[in-house]
Design an enzyme around this catalytic site. Structure first.
Site, PDB file in Angstrom:
ATOM      1  N   HIS A  81     -21.224   6.674  38.181  1.00  0.00           N
ATOM      2  CA  HIS A  81     -21.550   7.716  39.163  1.00  0.00           C
ATOM      3  C   HIS A  81     -21.225   9.125  38.646  1.00  0.00           C
ATOM      4  O   HIS A  81     -21.710  10.110  39.212  1.00  0.00           O
ATOM      5  CB  HIS A  81     -20.774   7.495  40.459  1.00  0.00           C
ATOM      6  CG  HIS A  81     -21.429   6.562  41.435  1.00  0.00           C
ATOM      7  ND1 HIS A  81     -22.706   6.758  41.899  1.00  0.00           N
ATOM      8  CD2 HIS A  81     -20.958   5.444  42.065  1.00  0.00           C
ATOM      9  CE1 HIS A  81     -22.999   5.784  42.780  1.00  0.00           C
ATOM     10  NE2 HIS A  81     -21.947   4.975  42.888  1.00  0.00           N
ATOM     11  N   TYR A 108     -28.956  -0.521  45.864  1.00  0.00           N
ATOM     12  CA  TYR A 108     -28.253  -0.914  44.640  1.00  0.00           C
ATOM     13  C   TYR A 108     -29.121  -1.828  43.773  1.00  0.00           C
ATOM     14  O   TYR A 108     -29.382  -1.552  42.613  1.00  0.00           O
ATOM     15  CB  TYR A 108     -26.973  -1.681  44.995  1.00  0.00           C
ATOM     16  CG  TYR A 108     -25.901  -0.871  45.675  1.00  0.00           C
ATOM     17  CD1 TYR A 108     -26.007  -0.504  47.015  1.00  0.00           C
ATOM     18  CD2 TYR A 108     -24.762  -0.485  44.989  1.00  0.00           C
ATOM     19  CE1 TYR A 108     -25.008   0.229  47.639  1.00  0.00           C
ATOM     20  CE2 TYR A 108     -23.752   0.254  45.608  1.00  0.00           C
ATOM     21  CZ  TYR A 108     -23.878   0.601  46.938  1.00  0.00           C
ATOM     22  OH  TYR A 108     -22.893   1.328  47.550  1.00  0.00           O
ATOM     23  N   GLU A 146     -16.561   6.995  44.051  1.00  0.00           N
ATOM     24  CA  GLU A 146     -16.668   7.764  42.810  1.00  0.00           C
ATOM     25  C   GLU A 146     -16.186   9.198  42.931  1.00  0.00           C
ATOM     26  O   GLU A 146     -16.852  10.117  42.441  1.00  0.00           O
ATOM     27  CB  GLU A 146     -18.121   7.734  42.351  1.00  0.00           C
ATOM     28  CG  GLU A 146     -19.139   8.440  43.284  1.00  0.00           C
ATOM     29  CD  GLU A 146     -19.739   7.570  44.382  1.00  0.00           C
ATOM     30  OE1 GLU A 146     -19.101   6.575  44.774  1.00  0.00           O
ATOM     31  OE2 GLU A 146     -20.851   7.886  44.840  1.00  0.00           O
ATOM     32  N   ASP A 148     -25.027   5.387  57.448  1.00  0.00           N
ATOM     33  CA  ASP A 148     -24.245   4.278  56.949  1.00  0.00           C
ATOM     34  C   ASP A 148     -24.945   2.926  57.156  1.00  0.00           C
ATOM     35  O   ASP A 148     -24.835   2.023  56.337  1.00  0.00           O
ATOM     36  CB  ASP A 148     -22.913   4.290  57.699  1.00  0.00           C
ATOM     37  CG  ASP A 148     -21.842   3.584  56.909  1.00  0.00           C
ATOM     38  OD1 ASP A 148     -21.773   3.844  55.700  1.00  0.00           O
ATOM     39  OD2 ASP A 148     -21.102   2.789  57.509  1.00  0.00           O
ATOM     40  N   HIS A 159     -19.044   0.780  37.437  1.00  0.00           N
ATOM     41  CA  HIS A 159     -19.893   1.337  38.484  1.00  0.00           C
ATOM     42  C   HIS A 159     -19.442   2.749  38.889  1.00  0.00           C
ATOM     43  O   HIS A 159     -20.228   3.694  38.856  1.00  0.00           O
ATOM     44  CB  HIS A 159     -19.892   0.393  39.691  1.00  0.00           C
ATOM     45  CG  HIS A 159     -20.744   0.865  40.819  1.00  0.00           C
ATOM     46  ND1 HIS A 159     -22.031   0.428  41.002  1.00  0.00           N
ATOM     47  CD2 HIS A 159     -20.505   1.752  41.816  1.00  0.00           C
ATOM     48  CE1 HIS A 159     -22.551   1.027  42.063  1.00  0.00           C
ATOM     49  NE2 HIS A 159     -21.641   1.826  42.584  1.00  0.00           N
ATOM     50  N   GLU A 160     -18.194   2.875  39.247  1.00  0.00           N
ATOM     51  CA  GLU A 160     -17.728   4.184  39.739  1.00  0.00           C
ATOM     52  C   GLU A 160     -17.784   5.228  38.626  1.00  0.00           C
ATOM     53  O   GLU A 160     -18.109   6.388  38.874  1.00  0.00           O
ATOM     54  CB  GLU A 160     -16.320   4.076  40.335  1.00  0.00           C
ATOM     55  CG  GLU A 160     -16.164   3.048  41.456  1.00  0.00           C
ATOM     56  CD  GLU A 160     -17.226   3.106  42.546  1.00  0.00           C
ATOM     57  OE1 GLU A 160     -17.836   4.172  42.749  1.00  0.00           O
ATOM     58  OE2 GLU A 160     -17.471   2.068  43.192  1.00  0.00           O
ATOM     59  N   GLU A 185     -27.197   5.015  43.968  1.00  0.00           N
ATOM     60  CA  GLU A 185     -26.677   3.656  43.772  1.00  0.00           C
ATOM     61  C   GLU A 185     -27.532   2.778  42.856  1.00  0.00           C
ATOM     62  O   GLU A 185     -27.008   1.930  42.141  1.00  0.00           O
ATOM     63  CB  GLU A 185     -26.466   2.972  45.123  1.00  0.00           C
ATOM     64  CG  GLU A 185     -25.441   3.672  46.015  1.00  0.00           C
ATOM     65  CD  GLU A 185     -24.041   3.788  45.403  1.00  0.00           C
ATOM     66  OE1 GLU A 185     -23.738   3.077  44.429  1.00  0.00           O
ATOM     67  OE2 GLU A 185     -23.257   4.617  45.914  1.00  0.00           O
TER      68      GLU A 185
END
Ligand code: BES
Ligand code: ZN
Length: 638
Positions: free
Chosen positions: A331, A417, A303, A409, A327-328, A350
């Site tokens: 953001h 999500y 994003e 990460d 989705h992006e 998310e």
């Protein structure tokens, strides 16, 4: 400075609880310090910065993209805001070669680079000597974790090299020496000089659309972001790039040969922005463009403000995978406007975005499509709980407690999500959509251009939605959702009424092997559901019949191809190996690559030999994000 009005407006709108947070942090000029939280829950263990002492407010880059040496070199000039008695500022770096640091008058400033570790890189401590501007001369390492330098052969056009960056979560410190923490918002500007014939695009406003001739050859492109953003959102791509407008504020960037297909796939971009605005208020970033990257891009999408980065694997030809755009784009509110203060609060980015994504999909394509996607996400959530070690695992909490020695990460999973989205849907259903939408709109306004913690969100929802309603509090169980593992009993599940037919077809096919039981007319989401429901270890005859009828083994739809390969590999279906080899060598999207290698490695010598062979060939084409995960899966020893 242009950012002041924005921050003042945001501060004026702040709720009591948010205002309290802010008040604790105001030490000097409120316009610039207002958006750094210093409460204990806002401490970012993944950054070496000590923002209460001195913080970066603005980054000015002047860099050359050196494709021969695969390094970015030049200067970063940082504006610093420091406490009156601050002696030093601590920055984040990773594998940077620092040539020297001066203040605004060119006076040398002493600095020290601390010990480096493979996750965080090294702290760079600069003695301020009263300076409020630092000019750092440096270059990145050829293997900089954020950057991927592609040879012409790895691009669509095959003629020009390509470079792109991926900052989230803590990779940008490998090419920008700054305070790389999502809670330390910074404005930025950049001059990027690239070889003749290439174009640089960034996640900011272009100040010279065509670039200018650079003194030492090549072209210089200038970009600027005057709204303060989290530093992981500074992004760059350089290549043989073309633009096609889709609407007054939307368009597509890609290599020339993929421009037409990309523009067709995302032809409804302008409508997406309108749908999002109708839900949660004005889009605040000016333009919304999408850059379609070469296939090694390690994510579905990223994003980056004003310029979403997207994998070409969503260009399916039939717009079936455009939820990625929803989705992006979402953001732009959840993530870019209101930003997780630390990576422990990743679900605020998310989870909100996945919920918002599904609402955009519903408004664009109707309830049937949205329900299919939400139902698939429910299954993904159940799988994520299993993968995390079951419902008691702390990794299934929304708020994480990531330790310093853990790569953020690895802790940031699908839980954020899908459990996050389910949480918001559960609240929506309890209070009604109208009331919840009004609340969310207010939430984005109150917290715009600020970091947010999980505790801050809970304060906000109590102050502005629950408002002391004890029965509602009891019904929602918000603390249970955020701080406890597993999926609470009150979770609202969306069921697609299209899926029972797919589940039935899967069960009947597994039983009979009769292809006639499989509905011939299916949309992508139904096909994925059907494939995911088939029992693992299906017979070779059954798989051959399916492939014969529907050509799954060579499907050009990446989601279908992926679901098919997961099934076929688990069933040790010989033709799957060649297809997996081709697919894994055609793109580097970690969401596909990592599970496929895991599936291969689980199939004894049959799969392991193939995995090692395929990986040896594919690995040089992958970004560090993908190799960082897959090296461990296949036991790669470099
Ligand atoms: N911001 C994420 C990508 C990301 C997450 C990068 C964590 C680095 C660390 C992005 O918005 C995302 O979630 N992408 C998804 C696509 C989406 C449709 C769920 C992906 O890449 O699969
Ligand atoms: Zn996302």
């Amino acid at each position: 400075m242009r950012l002041i009005p924005i921050l003042l407006a945001a501060t004026a709108l702040a709720s009591c609880s948010a205002a309290e947070n802010i008040a604790e942090n105001v030490t000097a000029d409120p316009a610039t310090v207002a958006n750094v939280l210093t409460t204990p829950d806002a401490k970012d263990v993944h950054s070496y910065a000590i923002p209460a002492e001195a913080r970066v407010t603005h980054v000015a880059l002047d860099l050359v993209a050196d494709f021969d040496r695969k390094v970015m070199r030049g200067t970063a000039t940082l504006d610093v805001q420091a406490a009156a008695d601050a002696q030093k500022i601590v920055l984040d770096t990773r594998d940077l070669k620092i040539a020297g640091i001066t203040d605004q008058d060119g006076k040398t400033l002493p600095f020290k680079t601390g010990a480096s570790d493979g996750i965080h890189g090294a702290p760079l401590t600069v003695q301020l000597n009263g300076a409020r501007k630092l000019r750092i001369a440096y270059e990145s390492a050829p293997g900089a974790a954020a950057l991927q330098w592609l040879d012409p052969s790895q691009t669509a056009g095959k003629k020009h090299p390509y470079l792109f960056s991926q900052g989230q979560a803590i990779l940008n410190r490998s090419w920008i020496p700054t305070q790389d923490s999502p809670g330390i918002r910074q404005t930025w500007e950049a001059r990027i000089t690239v070889p003749q014939g290439l174009t640089a695009v960034m996640s900011g406003e272009a100040k010279s659309a065509l670039g200018e001739e650079a003194e030492g050859g090549g072209r210089t492109f200038t970009y600027e972001m005057d709204q303060p953003v989290a530093p992981y959102l500074i992004a760059l791509a350089v290549g043989d790039l073309r633009f096609q407008a889709l609407g007054p504020r939307t368009g597509i960037w890609s290599e020339p040969s993929t421009l037409e297909a990309s523009a067709r796939e995302f032809g409804e971009l302008e409508k997406f922005v309108k749908a999002a605005e109708a839900l949660y208020g004005p889009y605040r970033w000016g333009r919304y463009d999408v850059l379609v990257l070469p296939p090694s891009f390690p994510f579905g999408g990223m994003e980056n403000p004003r310029l979403t980065f997207a994998t070409p694997t969503v260009v399916a030809g039939d717009r079936s995978l455009v939820s990625l755009i929803a989705h992006e784009l979402a953001h732009s509110w959840s993530g870019n406007l209101v930003t997780n203060a630390t990576w422990n609060d990743f679900w605020l980015n998310e989870g909100f975005t996945s919920y918002f994504e599904n609402r955009i999909m519903e408004s664009m394509y109707g309830k049937r499509r949205a329900a299919m996607e939400a139902d698939l996400a429910w299954t993904a959530m159940e799988d994520a709980v299993k993968e995390a070690g079951g419902p008691a695992s702390p990794d299934t909490q929304l708020h994480l407690n990531l330790a310093f020695d853990r790569d953020p990460d690895a802790g940031m999973t699908q839980i954020a999500y899908d459990k996050g989205a389910t949480f918001l849907r559960t609240i929506e259903q309890a209070v009604g959509r109208e009331r919840f939408d009004a609340y969310l709109r207010g939430y984005f306004d109150r917290n715009a251009f600020q970091p947010q913690t999980s505790a801050g969100f809970l304060r906000d929802i109590r102050a502005n939605l629950i408002k002391g309603d004890a029965a509602l509090e009891q019904r929602l169980q918000v603390d249970r959702w955020v701080y406890q593992p597993g999926i609470p009993e009150n979770a609202v599940r969306v069921r697609s009424d299209a899926f029972p037919a797919m589940d039935k077809a899967a069960a009947e096919f597994a039983e009979s092997g009769d292809i006639a039981v499989v509905p011939a007319k299916r949309v992508t989401q139904e096909t994925v559901r059907f494939l995911d429901q088939l029992p693992r270890g299906l017979s070779a005859e059954g798989l051959a019949a399916l492939d014969g009828a529907f050509k799954f083994n060579s499907s050009g739809n990446s989601e279908v191809r992926f679901s098919w390969l997961m099934l076929a590999i688990s069933s040790r279906y010989p033709p799957a190996l060649e297809s997996a080899d081709a697919f894994l060598n055609s793109m580097g999207r970690r969401k596909f690559v990592a599970p496929l290698f895991t599936a291969l490695m689980a199939q004894g010598e049959w799969g392991q030999a193939a995995a090692k062979r395929i990986y040896a060939r594919a690995r040089p084409g992958y970004h560090s994000v993908t190799t960082g995960t897959v090296d461990g899966i296949v036991g790669w020893k470099g």
